[in-house]
Design a protein around this motif. Sequence first.
Motif, PDB file in Angstrom:
ATOM      1  N   LYS A   2      12.710  -2.930  -6.240  1.00 57.27           N
ATOM      2  CA  LYS A   2      11.403  -2.697  -6.852  1.00 57.27           C
ATOM      3  C   LYS A   2      11.218  -3.661  -8.018  1.00 57.27           C
ATOM      4  O   LYS A   2      12.021  -3.687  -8.948  1.00 57.27           O
ATOM      5  CB  LYS A   2      11.268  -1.251  -7.347  1.00 57.27           C
ATOM      6  CG  LYS A   2       9.918  -1.005  -8.054  1.00 57.27           C
ATOM      7  CD  LYS A   2       9.709   0.427  -8.503  1.00 57.27           C
ATOM      8  CE  LYS A   2       8.405   0.562  -9.297  1.00 57.27           C
ATOM      9  NZ  LYS A   2       8.101   1.938  -9.730  1.00 57.27           N
ATOM     10  N   LYS A  21       4.444 -10.676  -4.385  1.00 55.46           N
ATOM     11  CA  LYS A  21       3.949  -9.923  -3.217  1.00 55.46           C
ATOM     12  C   LYS A  21       4.371 -10.622  -1.926  1.00 55.46           C
ATOM     13  O   LYS A  21       4.668  -9.983  -0.913  1.00 55.46           O
ATOM     14  CB  LYS A  21       2.416  -9.805  -3.292  1.00 55.46           C
ATOM     15  CG  LYS A  21       1.751  -9.178  -2.052  1.00 55.46           C
ATOM     16  CD  LYS A  21       2.026  -7.686  -1.927  1.00 55.46           C
ATOM     17  CE  LYS A  21       1.264  -7.043  -0.763  1.00 55.46           C
ATOM     18  NZ  LYS A  21       2.067  -6.843   0.443  1.00 55.46           N
ATOM     19  N   ASP A  27      10.635  -5.093  -1.943  1.00 54.61           N
ATOM     20  CA  ASP A  27      10.182  -3.987  -1.096  1.00 54.61           C
ATOM     21  C   ASP A  27       8.999  -3.259  -1.729  1.00 54.61           C
ATOM     22  O   ASP A  27       8.073  -2.835  -1.049  1.00 54.61           O
ATOM     23  CB  ASP A  27      11.315  -2.982  -0.874  1.00 54.61           C
ATOM     24  CG  ASP A  27      12.536  -3.659  -0.272  1.00 54.61           C
ATOM     25  OD1 ASP A  27      12.432  -4.135   0.865  1.00 54.61           O
ATOM     26  OD2 ASP A  27      13.580  -3.748  -0.961  1.00 54.61           O
ATOM     27  N   LYS A  28       9.083  -3.093  -3.064  1.00 56.60           N
ATOM     28  CA  LYS A  28       8.001  -2.413  -3.791  1.00 56.60           C
ATOM     29  C   LYS A  28       7.615  -3.287  -4.973  1.00 56.60           C
ATOM     30  O   LYS A  28       8.482  -3.826  -5.664  1.00 56.60           O
ATOM     31  CB  LYS A  28       8.487  -1.067  -4.324  1.00 56.60           C
ATOM     32  CG  LYS A  28       8.647   0.005  -3.281  1.00 56.60           C
ATOM     33  CD  LYS A  28       9.044   1.308  -3.948  1.00 56.60           C
ATOM     34  CE  LYS A  28       9.175   2.423  -2.907  1.00 56.60           C
ATOM     35  NZ  LYS A  28       9.709   3.645  -3.525  1.00 56.60           N
ATOM     36  N   ALA A  30       5.163  -3.104  -8.414  1.00 52.55           N
ATOM     37  CA  ALA A  30       4.285  -2.318  -9.282  1.00 52.55           C
ATOM     38  C   ALA A  30       3.660  -3.246 -10.310  1.00 52.55           C
ATOM     39  O   ALA A  30       4.363  -4.043 -10.949  1.00 52.55           O
ATOM     40  CB  ALA A  30       5.073  -1.217  -9.982  1.00 52.55           C
ATOM     41  N   SER A  45      -3.179  -6.211  -2.104  1.00 55.47           N
ATOM     42  CA  SER A  45      -2.725  -5.245  -1.094  1.00 55.47           C
ATOM     43  C   SER A  45      -3.136  -5.650   0.318  1.00 55.47           C
ATOM     44  O   SER A  45      -2.624  -5.120   1.295  1.00 55.47           O
ATOM     45  CB  SER A  45      -3.279  -3.848  -1.409  1.00 55.47           C
ATOM     46  OG  SER A  45      -4.671  -3.793  -1.134  1.00 55.47           O
ATOM     47  N   ALA A  51       6.259  -6.215   0.784  1.00 54.54           N
ATOM     48  CA  ALA A  51       6.136  -5.429  -0.455  1.00 54.54           C
ATOM     49  C   ALA A  51       4.969  -4.453  -0.440  1.00 54.54           C
ATOM     50  O   ALA A  51       3.822  -4.834  -0.204  1.00 54.54           O
ATOM     51  CB  ALA A  51       6.014  -6.367  -1.648  1.00 54.54           C
ATOM     52  N   GLN A  52       5.284  -3.186  -0.693  1.00 57.65           N
ATOM     53  CA  GLN A  52       4.238  -2.181  -0.891  1.00 57.65           C
ATOM     54  C   GLN A  52       3.816  -2.262  -2.348  1.00 57.65           C
ATOM     55  O   GLN A  52       4.670  -2.308  -3.241  1.00 57.65           O
ATOM     56  CB  GLN A  52       4.785  -0.792  -0.572  1.00 57.65           C
ATOM     57  CG  GLN A  52       5.161  -0.630   0.884  1.00 57.65           C
ATOM     58  CD  GLN A  52       5.736   0.749   1.162  1.00 57.65           C
ATOM     59  OE1 GLN A  52       6.398   1.343   0.328  1.00 57.65           O
ATOM     60  NE2 GLN A  52       5.489   1.251   2.355  1.00 57.65           N
ATOM     61  N   GLU A  54       1.530  -1.176  -5.851  1.00 60.97           N
ATOM     62  CA  GLU A  54       0.817  -0.140  -6.606  1.00 60.97           C
ATOM     63  C   GLU A  54       0.405  -0.758  -7.938  1.00 60.97           C
ATOM     64  O   GLU A  54       1.128  -1.612  -8.470  1.00 60.97           O
ATOM     65  CB  GLU A  54       1.740   1.050  -6.896  1.00 60.97           C
ATOM     66  CG  GLU A  54       2.245   1.767  -5.658  1.00 60.97           C
ATOM     67  CD  GLU A  54       3.413   2.703  -5.974  1.00 60.97           C
ATOM     68  OE1 GLU A  54       4.182   2.397  -6.920  1.00 60.97           O
ATOM     69  OE2 GLU A  54       3.555   3.713  -5.289  1.00 60.97           O
TER      70      GLU A  54
END
Length: 329
Positions: A2, A21, A27-28, A30, A45, A51-52, A54
């Motif tokens: 992350k 990204k 993987d994540k 933020a 997004s 990469a997820q 947020e």
Amino acid sequence: MKAVVAGASGGIGQPLSLLLKACPLVDKLALYDVVNTPGVTADLSHISSIAQIEGYLPADDGMKKALTGADIVVIPAGIPRKPGMTRDDLFKINAGIVQGLVQGCAEHCPDAYILVISNPVNSTVPIAAEVLKKAGKFNAKKLFGVTTLDVVRSETFVQSITGERDPSKTVIPVIGGHSGETIVPLFSQAKPAVKIPEDKLDALVNRVQFGGDEVVKAKDGAGSATLSMAYAGYRFAEKVMKAAKGESGIIEPTFMYLPGVPGGDEIAKATGCEYFSVPVELGKEGALKATNIVKDANDYEKKLLEKCYEGLKGNISKGIDFVANPPQK
């Protein structure tokens, strides 16, 4: 893995977030900033990568949500200097921003690698260290000041002399700090060796030290080096992540608290500076070893280093003092 970008909506933060990204190691992702984060997040997004993503604003515990579970936090947050602002005004604002974000890291992701881009790095890294020390969470091996842009500039600017098609194939150690005369490129230790004509050396060194001014001038008051800095920040972050995942033999110059890094004491003694950028070998635990290349500097470079030590000591003290004696609001 992350990754967090703190200051994701800014001139460095947006392109840096784009690069992260697209990075297969993440993987994540933020994103955190005080404005515009939802828009930047929505835009990124739509990119078809692993990469997820947020995005968070300060409301509703945004900083806590962004930082919790982070493995690596990259901090490009800060404001550019505006007309009529003194460097001191700028320092107080950016120092306060870094202080708040690092406090958040101490509370929500104390084991994360923290990469500080926010200027002035020579002072913001000592600020970060003091905040972490106060919180009892300081791990010198995981706090990095990103000086990679000076390395990237050295590689790029020397290309006109070497003619090397891919400038990144020339490894040039750049040591010291991350502003003006505190930046010392050691062209004598380039690999493969580089022969720089004597009449071109002064101009080349000056261009590496003050390359940022070129960009400010070209942008005509509308900004500073944001895209090249985002690239450099990403390049360093990628190396930290690769090392974290077990890749060995990764060495990159970075500005660190030397007494907390193996091999650092010797360099701190030689330079008289507790914080200094030297090539550091990276591993799963962060910094594995600092390499003392100061001792191999030639006579020309030793003169540059004398000026560097002088400037750097004041910058470091300024950062430490900011945390010890906070400015009155």
